[in-house]
Design an enzyme around this catalytic site. Structure first.
Site, mmCIF file in Angstrom:
data_model
loop_
_atom_site.group_PDB
_atom_site.id
_atom_site.type_symbol
_atom_site.label_atom_id
_atom_site.label_comp_id
_atom_site.label_asym_id
_atom_site.label_seq_id
_atom_site.Cartn_x
_atom_site.Cartn_y
_atom_site.Cartn_z
ATOM 1 N N GLY D 217 3.863 -8.708 -1.425
ATOM 2 C CA GLY D 217 4.921 -9.839 -0.113
ATOM 3 C C GLY D 217 5.752 -8.781 0.803
ATOM 4 O O GLY D 217 5.423 -7.721 1.310
ATOM 5 N N ASP D 242 -6.752 -13.633 -0.998
ATOM 6 C CA ASP D 242 -4.971 -13.973 -1.788
ATOM 7 C C ASP D 242 -4.197 -12.657 -1.476
ATOM 8 O O ASP D 242 -4.826 -11.747 -1.394
ATOM 9 C CB ASP D 242 -5.311 -13.982 -3.676
ATOM 10 C CG ASP D 242 -6.361 -15.511 -3.676
ATOM 11 O OD1 ASP D 242 -5.966 -16.632 -4.198
ATOM 12 O OD2 ASP D 242 -6.982 -15.361 -4.840
ATOM 13 N N LEU D 243 -3.891 -12.683 -0.213
ATOM 14 C CA LEU D 243 -2.477 -11.861 -0.411
ATOM 15 C C LEU D 243 -2.708 -11.262 -1.436
ATOM 16 O O LEU D 243 -1.149 -11.283 -1.823
ATOM 17 C CB LEU D 243 -0.893 -12.498 1.053
ATOM 18 C CG LEU D 243 -0.752 -11.355 1.987
ATOM 19 C CD1 LEU D 243 -1.514 -11.588 2.746
ATOM 20 C CD2 LEU D 243 0.774 -12.191 2.518
ATOM 21 N N ASP D 244 -2.348 -9.496 -0.859
ATOM 22 C CA ASP D 244 -2.179 -8.659 -1.994
ATOM 23 C C ASP D 244 -2.055 -9.062 -3.438
ATOM 24 O O ASP D 244 -2.151 -7.742 -4.289
ATOM 25 C CB ASP D 244 -0.492 -7.791 -1.391
ATOM 26 C CG ASP D 244 0.197 -7.905 -0.599
ATOM 27 O OD1 ASP D 244 -0.812 -7.987 0.467
ATOM 28 O OD2 ASP D 244 1.199 -8.343 -0.528
ATOM 29 N N GLU D 245 -3.830 -9.246 -3.383
ATOM 30 C CA GLU D 245 -4.339 -9.651 -4.799
ATOM 31 C C GLU D 245 -5.591 -9.177 -4.857
ATOM 32 O O GLU D 245 -6.617 -8.999 -6.153
ATOM 33 C CB GLU D 245 -4.135 -10.982 -4.934
ATOM 34 C CG GLU D 245 -2.581 -11.382 -5.118
ATOM 35 C CD GLU D 245 -2.357 -11.380 -6.044
ATOM 36 O OE1 GLU D 245 -2.622 -10.408 -7.404
ATOM 37 O OE2 GLU D 245 -1.345 -11.923 -6.557
#
EC number: 3.5.1.10
Lengths: 300, 300, 300, 300
Positions: D217, D242-245
């Site tokens: 994040g 999926d953000l940053d995933e």
């Protein structure tokens, strides 16, 4: 670091040697270094090494670690500490005098995996950890042999969460008897209660098998494998009542790749855990670590 | 570090700001820190950061770097420096006052390969190198464009060993005109004469494309490949008249393997050279490096 | 790697398991991989892992390491090896079949400093070194206790340069008796003669306490300290008759600074030596290292 | 990696050269390598480099990357690809032929901070990134100068969350026009919608300024400073919804200490971000990365 009220009342004078250390934390303001160095000079203590840090030159906190040489500390230390109180009071210092010859007494807690315990024993045997290992406590019998072979008392205390209170009472009793100064959790896999931790503020050092704050909690290598990370790490920190959230002393990592399965990550990780914990413990024993809030200042 | 006779006679007072540095080297003996810190306190200079080292507590040499804050240095610096002479004399100090706002003037020498020059320009543009780049001198025209685009004077001076004397005279002339304080050899592939070097003691920083003292001399990557090493490195050092033997400021390495041919080693090596040189130059500019004999003390 | 004439005539069939390895070195030309993989497929050996390298696609040397799974190797290995001869001959291959269950027999030589020996014993106890440690030979008695405690035969053979010939005859006799496949010099401080080395080509692994080729020869840490390097290292290599010049298997380094005296460098160096030697030995035991001229190809 | 239906129907034959790559993913079973290498041999393609991996020898997935040399690919590639379909079908392969001369077309997205963009431009200029940079898109004007100086089209497209849909339509339009194969987010600080990401599966590479999964994040350096970590890192990964995933391609770290404030961490971090992103992009361009689930296999 203790406030002056907590410092030990009686110095074991006979063994103080000539090497001392002074750790100080106080509100920053002009003249602190001048005052301290004048004090030491007047007390015939020669500064050997000095490290200073201010987290904010304008109104922050001032930290200093001084290592000094003063012949016949056995005769002079008590007076020097007493004289220092006025200065400490003037600058609102938290401070601590320690003496290299007055080795800290260490307890090591371990569960099944012996690699961190072995590393500490090995460094200690080689003369690299300036400590007296007073005892080893384990909830498994597996490491008794190697510990007792070195003449160190080994206490087997089975543990699980249902008997936690009794177990900890027994442990605290042993730690008091042995006058322990520092507790190292060398892969001890039981959770400590708030009560236990409160007995030993900034005196319990843990090794967590991940690069915190990644993979807080259980099964970090399994989760690292699931996530597909390209580096794994380990973290040594002081234990507080927030699990895996205490002040970090040292971290390190190694490179891994897709060929490393969970078992491979654990092998690599053990090697990281060993060296990270050994470094953190060594720095603690040499009084190189000052805790401030949830962080550490490490002077090395 | 200069002895006091060499310090600049005239401070450019208007731009001194409030941040100063004091570097000292002297015979070790009790009371040095007390004397210095008392002096600074009395001159209203607040110590922000202090690093000290003694190479031998019993009769060795004492080194200290102090960063201090003193408002209106423009008004007070000259007096403070003058007052310090008595103290310096008492302790037989070599010392140097510098002021953060008085940025060093830098010359960069480069030949064909631009990667180290580019790294320096990039760090400088980002505000990470506290210096004024006064000029770039090259024996090739290739980098003129990128240098002049930044408004930096570029001088093309063809060079080879037959015209070395004239070339260096021309270079020294330019360096004097631009009042250069530090010369960075950013992969400048000409050998400097003893005469040239003697004009700039501990002021010429070179990057050597090997992990010295391995592969001293020419063609280090070719020789590293022939030897089959598993790591390659780079070394930044002050230039002396012993080729590749000057005091080392910084070194770093990267892992290589059998798949890396000479060309691959050079690519990897360029990345190491860039960061090693940039770090060394930065530390020099921040007055973090003290030369002692053929070694450096780097306070960072 | 042996040529086929050197491969062991008799396989110990009962313990071969199902995991085999095939290492090949031959002149590069089209069709090698196709021929090998067809051969293995026809012999019901499933390729688990394969690493290939050509040092020069046009007319160079081809190297491959294949790890395969073939149930009941005890029944099939001899036939497979015999069938392979025709293929090997066609492509002028040097090659070697090995079987994971047929663990190599290791001898460890050590002098006074025990840290490398201890690391190997520790890794072996943890199951990380797939080997049978047949014996330890030392010219000092100091490590007898820790070796015999693990049930490993310990031979004390005093050594110095005047009795080198007799000492080595005694050592060779022991190594033959114990059918040793690999000799690890874990800080063994005696020079081996050309005759000794010729008995064990590419089977003797040494740890040198510097980042070779820097500080070849004696007293590397002292010389590193004199030179003022910012990194120190260790190198594991096969022993040849050129001292410190054999094929390098692995190297690593750690950062040091001006505060580290010679004794400090040695401490840091021991930690590097331990891990570098342990890695090199492990890769050798897993047949991951192919020697080619004075270099190694390490498939990991 | 595309399934065969997705492979480009028309090869640009004129520029194929002689160097090709074949990436394959399929259920593991005996005989795959034999079949592939026989196929290549029969098609006169000589294997230059080959890397193989099975995530589970018993019933898992098989991955291989082969680099081969085949003169006159312009004449033969289409037929070879067509012939391969039968083999691919037999083993249920997902696969992809690529040709070194057929350089991927890249778009770079950037916001205010130019360091990652600059690193890519520099590596590209040096010939280290085998790609054609088709365009740079930014929501700030700041980097226009350096981009256009290299003859690369620069598009300024202001962006914020209220106009996200229009912005992305405009971006997609440009990317289609320029026939872009890979999008690099070089510190582009806008979130991409699910719709945008779905257009470019495993074709968008991001650099995240932390050692994921730590500090997922926003504001990772601020949070790293608050937590008091001793190492900071950066992570390059493929972008998923999926953000940053998304699948991690590469990570690296550097050591920091209590003296580094947030601004210091950012400076150090920029240097990590630069090299991590450059490596990840390079490996992608050389077809060294295979995505499997949420992980990558990187063959280097």
């Amino acid at each position: 670091m203790k406030t002056k009220e907590q410092t030990k009342p009686l110095l074991q004078e006979a063994k103080l040697g000539s090497r001392g250390r002074l750790l100080i934390k106080c509100p920053d303001r002009p003249g602190i270094v001048a005052a301290i160095s004048k004090f030491l000079f007047e007390h015939e203590a020669n500064i050997i090494e000095s490290n200073q840090y201010s987290n904010n030159p304008e109104g922050g906190t001032f930290f200093i670690r001084i290592e000094f040489d003063r012949p016949n500390l056995a005769e002079s230390a008590a007076q020097m500490e007493q004289d220092f109180e006025m200065l400490a009071s003037e600058f609102a210092m938290e401070y601590q005098f320690t003496y290299a010859e007055e080795r800290k007494k260490m307890a090591i807690f371990v569960s099944k995996e012996p690699h961190c315990l072995l590393e500490l024993l090995w460094e200690w045997q080689s003369g690299d950890l300036p400590t007296d290992i007073a005892l080893v406590i384990s909830n498994h019998e597996g490491t008794r042999g190697m510990v007792e072979a070195l003449g160190i008392p080994f206490y087997y205390i089975p543990a699980n969460k249902d008997i936690r209170k009794q177990v900890e009472e027994q442990q605290i009793q042993l730690l008091k008897e042995h006058q322990v100064d520092v507790i190292v959790l060398a892969r001890y896999m039981q959770i400590l209660t708030e009560d236990f931790v409160s007995h030993f503020p900034n005196q319990i050092i843990n090794i967590h098998h991940s690069f915190l704050p990644a993979f807080i909690g259980a099964r970090p290598y399994e989760r690292a494998h699931e996530r597909g990370v390209k580096l794994i790490g380990a973290t040594s920190h002081y234990v507080t009542n927030d699990l895996d959230e205490g002040p970090i002393i040292e971290q390190d990592i190694e490179r891994v790749n897709h060929r490393d399965d969970v078992s491979g990550l654990k092998k690599i990780g053990q090697s990281i855990e060993r060296r990270v914990l050994a470094r953190a413990v060594k720095w603690h024993l040499e009084d190189r670590v000052i805790v401030h809030g949830n962080k550490t200042i490490v002077f090395h």
